[in-house]
Scaffold this active site. Structure first.
Site, PDB file in Angstrom:
ATOM      1  N   TYR A 149       0.961  -1.081   0.205  1.00 33.56           N
ATOM      2  CA  TYR A 149      -0.071   0.149  -0.091  1.00 33.56           C
ATOM      3  C   TYR A 149       0.785   1.347   0.037  1.00 33.56           C
ATOM      4  O   TYR A 149       2.120   1.158  -0.398  1.00 33.56           O
ATOM      5  CB  TYR A 149      -1.022  -0.075   1.333  1.00 33.56           C
ATOM      6  CG  TYR A 149      -1.939   1.009   1.339  1.00 33.56           C
ATOM      7  CD1 TYR A 149      -2.871   1.131   0.355  1.00 33.56           C
ATOM      8  CD2 TYR A 149      -2.155   1.589   2.435  1.00 33.56           C
ATOM      9  CE1 TYR A 149      -3.814   1.825   0.563  1.00 33.56           C
ATOM     10  CE2 TYR A 149      -3.355   2.417   2.653  1.00 33.56           C
ATOM     11  CZ  TYR A 149      -4.130   2.646   1.276  1.00 33.56           C
ATOM     12  OH  TYR A 149      -5.180   3.533   1.663  1.00 33.56           O
ATOM     13  N   ARG A 202      -6.417  10.084 -10.684  1.00 37.77           N
ATOM     14  CA  ARG A 202      -5.692  10.725  -9.648  1.00 37.77           C
ATOM     15  C   ARG A 202      -5.274   9.616  -8.712  1.00 37.77           C
ATOM     16  O   ARG A 202      -5.941   9.429  -7.590  1.00 37.77           O
ATOM     17  CB  ARG A 202      -6.802  11.627  -9.024  1.00 37.77           C
ATOM     18  CG  ARG A 202      -6.086  12.729  -8.006  1.00 37.77           C
ATOM     19  CD  ARG A 202      -6.551  12.641  -6.452  1.00 37.77           C
ATOM     20  NE  ARG A 202      -6.283  11.533  -5.781  1.00 37.77           N
ATOM     21  CZ  ARG A 202      -6.788  10.777  -4.845  1.00 37.77           C
ATOM     22  NH1 ARG A 202      -7.614  11.344  -4.481  1.00 37.77           N
ATOM     23  NH2 ARG A 202      -6.121   9.904  -4.276  1.00 37.77           N
ATOM     24  N   LYS A 220      -5.813  -2.001  -2.534  1.00 34.53           N
ATOM     25  CA  LYS A 220      -6.918  -1.911  -1.550  1.00 34.53           C
ATOM     26  C   LYS A 220      -7.547  -3.073  -1.154  1.00 34.53           C
ATOM     27  O   LYS A 220      -7.937  -3.226  -0.161  1.00 34.53           O
ATOM     28  CB  LYS A 220      -7.789  -0.690  -1.996  1.00 34.53           C
ATOM     29  CG  LYS A 220      -7.454   0.618  -2.395  1.00 34.53           C
ATOM     30  CD  LYS A 220      -7.730   1.474  -1.052  1.00 34.53           C
ATOM     31  CE  LYS A 220      -7.210   2.945  -1.175  1.00 34.53           C
ATOM     32  NZ  LYS A 220      -7.386   3.693  -0.143  1.00 34.53           N
ATOM     33  N   GLU A 291     -12.693   4.663  -6.415  1.00 30.52           N
ATOM     34  CA  GLU A 291     -11.066   5.050  -5.844  1.00 30.52           C
ATOM     35  C   GLU A 291     -10.252   5.913  -6.704  1.00 30.52           C
ATOM     36  O   GLU A 291      -9.962   5.464  -7.797  1.00 30.52           O
ATOM     37  CB  GLU A 291     -10.328   3.615  -5.496  1.00 30.52           C
ATOM     38  CG  GLU A 291      -9.110   3.933  -4.790  1.00 30.52           C
ATOM     39  CD  GLU A 291      -9.489   4.356  -3.464  1.00 30.52           C
ATOM     40  OE1 GLU A 291     -10.270   3.664  -2.513  1.00 30.52           O
ATOM     41  OE2 GLU A 291      -8.662   5.255  -2.752  1.00 30.52           O
ATOM     42  N   ASP A 292      -9.626   6.857  -6.322  1.00 30.64           N
ATOM     43  CA  ASP A 292      -8.687   7.681  -7.057  1.00 30.64           C
ATOM     44  C   ASP A 292      -9.207   8.200  -8.324  1.00 30.64           C
ATOM     45  O   ASP A 292      -8.482   7.966  -9.531  1.00 30.64           O
ATOM     46  CB  ASP A 292      -7.352   6.898  -7.269  1.00 30.64           C
ATOM     47  CG  ASP A 292      -6.653   6.763  -5.643  1.00 30.64           C
ATOM     48  OD1 ASP A 292      -7.279   7.374  -4.743  1.00 30.64           O
ATOM     49  OD2 ASP A 292      -5.591   6.589  -5.741  1.00 30.64           O
ATOM     50  N   ASP A 314     -14.104   6.155  -1.726  1.00 34.09           N
ATOM     51  CA  ASP A 314     -13.085   6.114  -0.581  1.00 34.09           C
ATOM     52  C   ASP A 314     -12.539   7.493  -0.150  1.00 34.09           C
ATOM     53  O   ASP A 314     -12.213   7.847   0.928  1.00 34.09           O
ATOM     54  CB  ASP A 314     -12.499   5.025  -1.140  1.00 34.09           C
ATOM     55  CG  ASP A 314     -11.330   4.870   0.170  1.00 34.09           C
ATOM     56  OD1 ASP A 314     -11.689   4.778   1.382  1.00 34.09           O
ATOM     57  OD2 ASP A 314     -10.125   4.375  -0.157  1.00 34.09           O
ATOM     58  N   ASP A 315     -12.023   8.105  -1.323  1.00 36.48           N
ATOM     59  CA  ASP A 315     -11.383   9.373  -1.098  1.00 36.48           C
ATOM     60  C   ASP A 315     -12.085  10.390  -0.279  1.00 36.48           C
ATOM     61  O   ASP A 315     -11.554  11.352   0.430  1.00 36.48           O
ATOM     62  CB  ASP A 315     -10.901   9.952  -2.287  1.00 36.48           C
ATOM     63  CG  ASP A 315     -10.052   8.674  -3.211  1.00 36.48           C
ATOM     64  OD1 ASP A 315      -8.992   8.520  -2.444  1.00 36.48           O
ATOM     65  OD2 ASP A 315     -10.248   8.195  -4.221  1.00 36.48           O
ATOM     66  N   ASN A 454      -0.559  11.432   0.080  1.00 37.44           N
ATOM     67  CA  ASN A 454       0.025  10.251  -0.192  1.00 37.44           C
ATOM     68  C   ASN A 454       0.779  10.507  -1.604  1.00 37.44           C
ATOM     69  O   ASN A 454       0.140  11.175  -2.383  1.00 37.44           O
ATOM     70  CB  ASN A 454      -0.683   9.049  -0.120  1.00 37.44           C
ATOM     71  CG  ASN A 454      -1.256   9.017   1.136  1.00 37.44           C
ATOM     72  OD1 ASN A 454      -0.794   8.909   2.089  1.00 37.44           O
ATOM     73  ND2 ASN A 454      -2.616   8.747   1.219  1.00 37.44           N
TER      74      ASN A 454
HETATM   75  N1  LIG Z   1      -4.614   9.728   4.024  1.00 36.93           N
HETATM   76  C1  LIG Z   1      -5.699   9.227   3.211  1.00 36.93           C
HETATM   77  O1  LIG Z   1      -6.446   8.423   3.550  1.00 36.93           O
HETATM   78  C2  LIG Z   1      -5.933  10.095   1.972  1.00 36.93           C
HETATM   79  C3  LIG Z   1      -5.391  10.899   1.466  1.00 36.93           C
HETATM   80  N2  LIG Z   1      -5.554  11.618   0.353  1.00 36.93           N
HETATM   81  C4  LIG Z   1      -4.315  12.470  -0.221  1.00 36.93           C
HETATM   82  O2  LIG Z   1      -4.910  13.760  -0.381  1.00 36.93           O
HETATM   83  C5  LIG Z   1      -4.180  14.479  -1.657  1.00 36.93           C
HETATM   84  C6  LIG Z   1      -5.439  15.146  -2.351  1.00 36.93           C
HETATM   85  O3  LIG Z   1      -6.559  14.337  -2.760  1.00 36.93           O
HETATM   86  P1  LIG Z   1      -7.807  14.516  -3.414  1.00 36.93           P
HETATM   87  O4  LIG Z   1      -8.511  15.804  -2.319  1.00 36.93           O
HETATM   88  O5  LIG Z   1      -8.623  13.470  -3.727  1.00 36.93           O
HETATM   89  O6  LIG Z   1      -7.289  15.517  -4.553  1.00 36.93           O
HETATM   90  P2  LIG Z   1      -8.080  16.687  -5.391  1.00 36.93           P
HETATM   91  O7  LIG Z   1      -7.355  16.838  -6.586  1.00 36.93           O
HETATM   92  O8  LIG Z   1      -9.451  16.671  -5.316  1.00 36.93           O
HETATM   93  O9  LIG Z   1      -7.565  18.028  -4.425  1.00 36.93           O
HETATM   94  C7  LIG Z   1      -6.397  18.658  -4.173  1.00 36.93           C
HETATM   95  C8  LIG Z   1      -6.932  19.855  -3.705  1.00 36.93           C
HETATM   96  O10 LIG Z   1      -5.443  20.291  -3.203  1.00 36.93           O
HETATM   97  C9  LIG Z   1      -5.595  21.994  -3.683  1.00 36.93           C
HETATM   98  N3  LIG Z   1      -4.293  22.403  -3.948  1.00 36.93           N
HETATM   99  C10 LIG Z   1      -3.226  22.104  -4.835  1.00 36.93           C
HETATM  100  N4  LIG Z   1      -2.193  22.871  -4.614  1.00 36.93           N
HETATM  101  C11 LIG Z   1      -2.253  23.495  -3.534  1.00 36.93           C
HETATM  102  C12 LIG Z   1      -1.531  24.520  -2.721  1.00 36.93           C
HETATM  103  N5  LIG Z   1      -0.388  24.856  -3.187  1.00 36.93           N
HETATM  104  N6  LIG Z   1      -2.194  25.147  -1.752  1.00 36.93           N
HETATM  105  C13 LIG Z   1      -3.301  24.597  -1.346  1.00 36.93           C
HETATM  106  N7  LIG Z   1      -4.102  23.751  -1.922  1.00 36.93           N
HETATM  107  C14 LIG Z   1      -3.665  23.380  -2.959  1.00 36.93           C
HETATM  108  C15 LIG Z   1      -6.145  21.985  -4.979  1.00 36.93           C
HETATM  109  O11 LIG Z   1      -6.658  23.143  -5.227  1.00 36.93           O
HETATM  110  P3  LIG Z   1      -7.818  23.267  -6.710  1.00 36.93           P
HETATM  111  O12 LIG Z   1      -9.050  23.130  -6.220  1.00 36.93           O
HETATM  112  O13 LIG Z   1      -7.475  24.956  -6.661  1.00 36.93           O
HETATM  113  O14 LIG Z   1      -7.111  22.622  -7.822  1.00 36.93           O
HETATM  114  C16 LIG Z   1      -7.458  20.886  -4.504  1.00 36.93           C
HETATM  115  O15 LIG Z   1      -8.262  21.636  -4.000  1.00 36.93           O
HETATM  116  C17 LIG Z   1      -3.749  13.364  -2.322  1.00 36.93           C
HETATM  117  O16 LIG Z   1      -2.196  13.427  -2.064  1.00 36.93           O
HETATM  118  C18 LIG Z   1      -3.988  11.997  -1.648  1.00 36.93           C
HETATM  119  O17 LIG Z   1      -3.209  11.022  -1.610  1.00 36.93           O
HETATM  120  C19 LIG Z   1      -6.490  11.222  -0.352  1.00 36.93           C
HETATM  121  C20 LIG Z   1      -7.292  10.436   0.217  1.00 36.93           C
HETATM  122  C21 LIG Z   1      -7.361   9.631   1.266  1.00 36.93           C
HETATM  123  C1  LIG Z   2      -5.088   6.699   0.813  1.00 29.93           C
HETATM  124  C2  LIG Z   2      -6.084   7.039  -0.598  1.00 29.93           C
HETATM  125  O1  LIG Z   2      -6.981   6.491  -0.723  1.00 29.93           O
HETATM  126  C3  LIG Z   2      -5.487   8.271  -1.442  1.00 29.93           C
HETATM  127  O2  LIG Z   2      -4.184   8.571  -1.074  1.00 29.93           O
HETATM  128  O3  LIG Z   2      -5.887   8.439  -2.205  1.00 29.93           O
HETATM  129 MG   LIG Z   3      -7.360   6.883  -3.153  1.00 23.83          MG
END
Ligand SMILES: NC(=O)C1=CN([C@@H]2O[C@H](COP(=O)(O)OP(=O)(O)OC[C@H]3O[C@@H](n4cnc5c(N)ncnc54)[C@H](OP(=O)(O)O)[C@@H]3O)[C@@H](O)[C@H]2O)C=CC1
Ligand SMILES: CC(=O)C(=O)O
Ligand SMILES: [Mg+2]
Length: 597
Positions: A149, A202, A220, A291-292, A314-315, A454
């Site tokens: 993972y 993504r 997963k 997912e993603d 999941d995200d 991540n």
């Molecule tokens: N720990 C966990 O269980 C999980 C972790 N994640 C992680 O979270 C991260 C984001 O995932 P997700 O939300 O799905 O992705 P998205 O693409 O949906 O969202 C990313 C967000 O980050 C913003 N962003 C980009 N650059 C910056 C910056 N410099 N400053 C502030 N905000 C910024 C983007 O802005 P804008 O809207 O303007 O493009 C957007 O709003 C990934 O790295 C993923 O691995 C996700 C799911 C689970």
């Molecule tokens: C953990 C997870 O689902 C992610 O980073 O997208």
């Molecule tokens: Mg994910």
């Protein structure tokens, strides 16, 4: 009536006495597997013999057995099995126990020069001997989860075409329009209960990896089996290979996906729609985990399907629950209630906004008014703070737009808003720099900082940085694990705020109850359950999540809470067993070798 119970999957059949003679029993049983004979008859032995024979008939023989990962035991076949299954001479003479085999696996893994090589070794083991793979993963989850993972699975996806050995899961392309049902029917297992599907746009915080993102559904689902005991034959990884906009992949001769730009618009929606409907047809009631997917599709797809089929994202929803659980656990250290916290999210995408919505519901459950709750959750995106005056906000972001001047610098936002918790879900490494962390430490005795992006290389800060820039007062969690480290004479071990604490348990609860839908309430109870399972000694050591070694117990408790919601809210389709916990326990798969003869 003799009480003779048979099992086919989870169905128990009561057999009338007149059938309990060898011939009619044989006709009746068909492919039904005998589970137990509650009262003996003179035909019990016959029935048992027939059952053993039928099981033996199902098992591949000779070299085919050794090449079948569902049945293969490697060097652990007994002497009787070697004769009965035609493999004498095809395996070495010495018979090993599964413990001895695990020792060999661990020795091999630890000898590998890097994590990608460890991944390749483990996934090859999954291809050879599933029982051993899941046993070794389950019993060494803290050591091996970072390999199957995050973070290593991220690197594996980036290299997928180059390290590819054997296919896994189902790939569906735009050319498969009109025949997705038949593709799903090609899958060798027929009783699929959980599907993890991605379109690879993504992958973690690594962006568009196209069909190479298949590593994520595979990873997963390995965790569904290891962490919640859902049998691997009931799970199916799927990649909707709709092309990629990643130029490097398109020009890579070893890329495994279709070479075309991503499908968009109505054609994309139609492909997803056909897939979702095909699942209802071929695997009715199976849980679909999105997912993603990229932001542009994820919100829309969840909205479209969440009330129509059994699915979740999941995200958004899994991450929301683990984030809320982390906040609840942190409150055990800081005191106070959730509704009084001010939370600043850096990142306003699937993970951030999903978490924001669940936190708002949780604050309302504590008595906050909806607007009051919303006003306590602040977001920054790539353009800065989400404020009312901005005219570039999607409806999901606008729901969290508050009156404030536009601020682009997170340190400034912290100084102005004085958040009690700072949550990174931006995929931007280093965005929680020394200034930001110090600003958090200035306005809080115990600043709560989650760097959830991540893989590790995308984390907003490292665990050590979080400690160093807050005088060790931080309550920290990260999406990918950090090694324990020494800080001011003590060993700090930080927790992993990752949806892996949530989805296996939610999935187990959903399939046990046969829930028709997956609701936000289920994620809310999952979060509460997870937070309650954090032990005082975890908190003492700096961890706001339970040790991963307890993940099966955590998943079981979450499954129980989720199944309760399904029964209470009229969503269950399976009759409620008298003892729900015992029933769930009885469904949990423990990887061990079956005696074939
Ligand atoms: N720990 C966990 O269980 C999980 C972790 N994640 C992680 O979270 C991260 C984001 O995932 P997700 O939300 O799905 O992705 P998205 O693409 O949906 O969202 C990313 C967000 O980050 C913003 N962003 C980009 N650059 C910056 C910056 N410099 N400053 C502030 N905000 C910024 C983007 O802005 P804008 O809207 O303007 O493009 C957007 O709003 C990934 O790295 C993923 O691995 C996700 C799911 C689970
Ligand atoms: C953990 C997870 O689902 C992610 O980073 O997208
Ligand atoms: Mg994910």
């Amino acid at each position: 009536m003799y009480r003779v119970d048979y099992e086919r999957e989870d169905m128990v059949i009561r057999v009338p006495r007149r059938l309990v003679d060898a011939e009619s029993l044989s006709r009746f049983l068909g492919d039904v597997t005998l589970r137990s004979l509650l009262e003996s008859t003179e035909h019990v032995e016959t029935a048992r013999r027939m059952e053993r024979q039928r099981r033996l008939d199902q098992i591949p023989k000779g070299i085919a057995l050794l090449r079948n990962p569902d049945y293969n035991k490697g060097t652990a076949f007994t002497e009787e099995e070697k004769d009965a299954l035609g493999i004498r001479g095809l395996v070495p003479p010495r018979v090993h126990t599964i413990q001895e085999q695990m020792a060999r696996v661990l020795e091999n893994i630890r000898r590998k020069p890097n994590d990608l090589e460890k991944y390749i070794f483990l996934i090859s083991l999954q291809d050879r001997n599933k029982t051993l793979f899941y046993r070794v993963l389950l019993e060494n989850i803290e050591e091996l989860m970072p390999i199957v993972y995050t973070p290593t699975v991220g690197e594996a996806c980036q290299e997928y075409g180059h390290i590819f050995r054997r296919p896994r899961g189902i790939f569906i392309t735009p050319d498969d329009r009109g025949r997705i049902v038949s593709l799903l029917r090609n899958w060798p297992h027929k009783d699929i209960r959980i599907i993890v599907v991605t379109d690879g746009e993504r992958i973690l915080g690594l962006g568009d990896l196209g069909a190479d993102g298949m590593g994520i559904p595979v990873g997963k689902l390995a965790l569904y089996t290891a962490c919640a005991g859902i049998h691997h034959s009931r799970t199916l990884p799927v990649t909707l290979d709709v092309g990629t906009d990643n130029e490097a992949l398109l020009s890579d001769p070893l890329y495994i996906g279709v070479r075309r730009p991503r499908l968009r618009g109505e054609e994309y929606d139609a492909l997803v729609d056909e897939f979702v409907m095909a699942v209802q047809h071929v695997f009715p009631g199976a849980l679909i985990q999105f997912e993603d997917f990229a932001n542009r599709n994820a919100f829309r797809l969840l909205q479209r399907y969440r009330h129509r089929v059994c699915c979740f994202n999941d995200d958004m929803q899994g991450t929301a629950a683990v984030t809320l659980a982390g906040l609840y656990a942190a409150l055990r250290l800081t005191g106070g209630s959730l509704k009084d916290q001010t939370i600043l999210f850096v990142g306003a995408g699937e993970a951030g906004l999903g978490a924001g919505e669940l936190i708002v519901s949780a604050m309302i459950a504590e008595g906050a008014l909806p607007e009051e709750a919303r006003s306590r959750c602040w977001f920054m995106d790539s353009k800065g703070l989400i404020v009312r005056d901005r005219d570039d906000l999607s409806p999901h972001k606008r729901a969290f737009a508050h009156a404030h001047p536009l601020v682009a610098d997170p340190a400034e936002a912290v100084a102005s808003l004085r958040p009690t918790a700072l949550i990174g879900v931006s995929g931007q490494p280093g965005v929680f720099d020394a200034r930001v962390l110090k600003a958090m430490a200035r306005v809080n005795d115990r600043p709560v900082v989650f760097a959830l992006s991540n893989p590790t290389a995308k984390a907003e800060c490292t665990a050590r940085e979080a400690y160093e820039h807050t005088d060790g007062r931080v309550i920290f969690a990260s999406g990918s694990p950090f090694e324990p480290f020494e800080y001011r004479g003590r060993t700090v071990r930080t927790g992993q705020g990752n949806n892996v604490y949530i989805f296996p348990g939610v999935g187990l609860g959903v399939i046990t109850s046969g829930a028709r839908q997956v609701t936000d309430e289920m994620f809310f109870v999952a979060a509460k359950t997870l937070a309650q399972m954090v032990l005082p000694e975890d908190l003492e050591a700096g961890m706001i999540f339970p040790r991963l070694s307890r993940i099966r117990d955590v998943s079981l408790r979450i499954a129980l809470a989720v199944a309760h919601v399904a029964y209470r809210d009229g969503l269950a389709t399976v009759p409620r067993p008298e003892d729900l916990e015992a029933h769930i326990r009885s469904l949990v798969y423990y990887p061990d070798y079956e005696n074939y003869v």
